[in-house]
Design a protein around this motif. Structure first.
Motif, short mmCIF file in Angstrom:
data_model
loop_
_atom_site.label_atom_id
_atom_site.label_comp_id
_atom_site.label_asym_id
_atom_site.label_seq_id
_atom_site.Cartn_x
_atom_site.Cartn_y
_atom_site.Cartn_z
N LEU A 4 0.86 -1.17 0.00
CA LEU A 4 0.00 0.00 0.00
C LEU A 4 0.90 1.23 0.00
N GLU A 6 0.69 5.28 0.04
CA GLU A 6 -0.09 6.50 0.18
C GLU A 6 0.68 7.68 -0.42
N CYS A 22 -4.14 6.07 -2.36
CA CYS A 22 -3.50 4.87 -1.84
C CYS A 22 -3.47 3.85 -2.96
N ALA A 24 -2.70 0.31 -4.37
CA ALA A 24 -2.58 -1.05 -3.85
C ALA A 24 -1.96 -1.96 -4.90
N LEU A 29 -7.77 -5.08 -4.94
CA LEU A 29 -8.40 -4.11 -4.04
C LEU A 29 -9.90 -4.32 -3.95
N CYS A 96 -3.66 4.34 4.66
CA CYS A 96 -4.78 3.50 4.24
C CYS A 96 -4.60 2.13 4.88
N LYS A 98 -5.88 -1.94 5.06
CA LYS A 98 -6.44 -3.02 4.25
C LYS A 98 -7.36 -3.92 5.08
N ARG A 113 -0.95 -1.58 6.55
CA ARG A 113 -0.99 -0.21 6.07
C ARG A 113 0.33 0.11 5.38
N GLY A 114 0.35 1.22 4.67
CA GLY A 114 1.56 1.64 4.00
C GLY A 114 2.43 2.49 4.90
#
Length: 123
Positions: A4, A6, A22, A24, A29, A96, A98, A113-114
């Protein structure tokens, strides 16, 4: 490999707007609910908004209702957060998340998350 990424953060004046993205990769997704969360300096992760995989259900934290809009493009594998009328207190690192529609407090830390994108609201 699930990733991910952002982007879209930066400096915004109070009352200004920003659109976060974001991107993916490594998974589809469109199969998952997704969320945005933020972490202000010295604070825990705060859930901001969530969206179902097919966009049929959306929710926001009370503090951002009417100002933020979450959306997604499952073809482009990208999640978005349009932020309008930004407030200085919303300076934070935005992530973001997931596989989650909503989460509270420390539970938000359990989700992928990123690296986040920094948003600074200042005049």
């Amino acid at each position: 490999q699930v990733q991910l990424v952002e982007s879209g953060g930066g400096l915004a004046q109070p009352g200004g707007s920003l659109r976060l993205s974001c991107a993916a990769s490594g998974f589809t997704l469109g199969m998952w609910s997704m969320s945005w969360a933020r972490q202000a300096p010295g604070q825990g992760l705060e859930w901001v908004s969530g969206i179902y995989s097919d966009s049929t259900k959306i929710d926001y934290a009370d503090s951002v209702k009417g100002r933020f809009t979450i959306s997604r493009d499952n073809i482009q594998n990208t999640l978005y957060l349009q932020m309008n009328n930004r407030q200085p207190r919303e300076t934070a690192l935005y992530y973001c998340l997931k596989e989650v529609f909503s989460c509270g407090g420390p539970m938000c830390d359990d989700f992928k998350r990123g690296q986040g994108t920094q948003v600074t609201v200042s005049s």
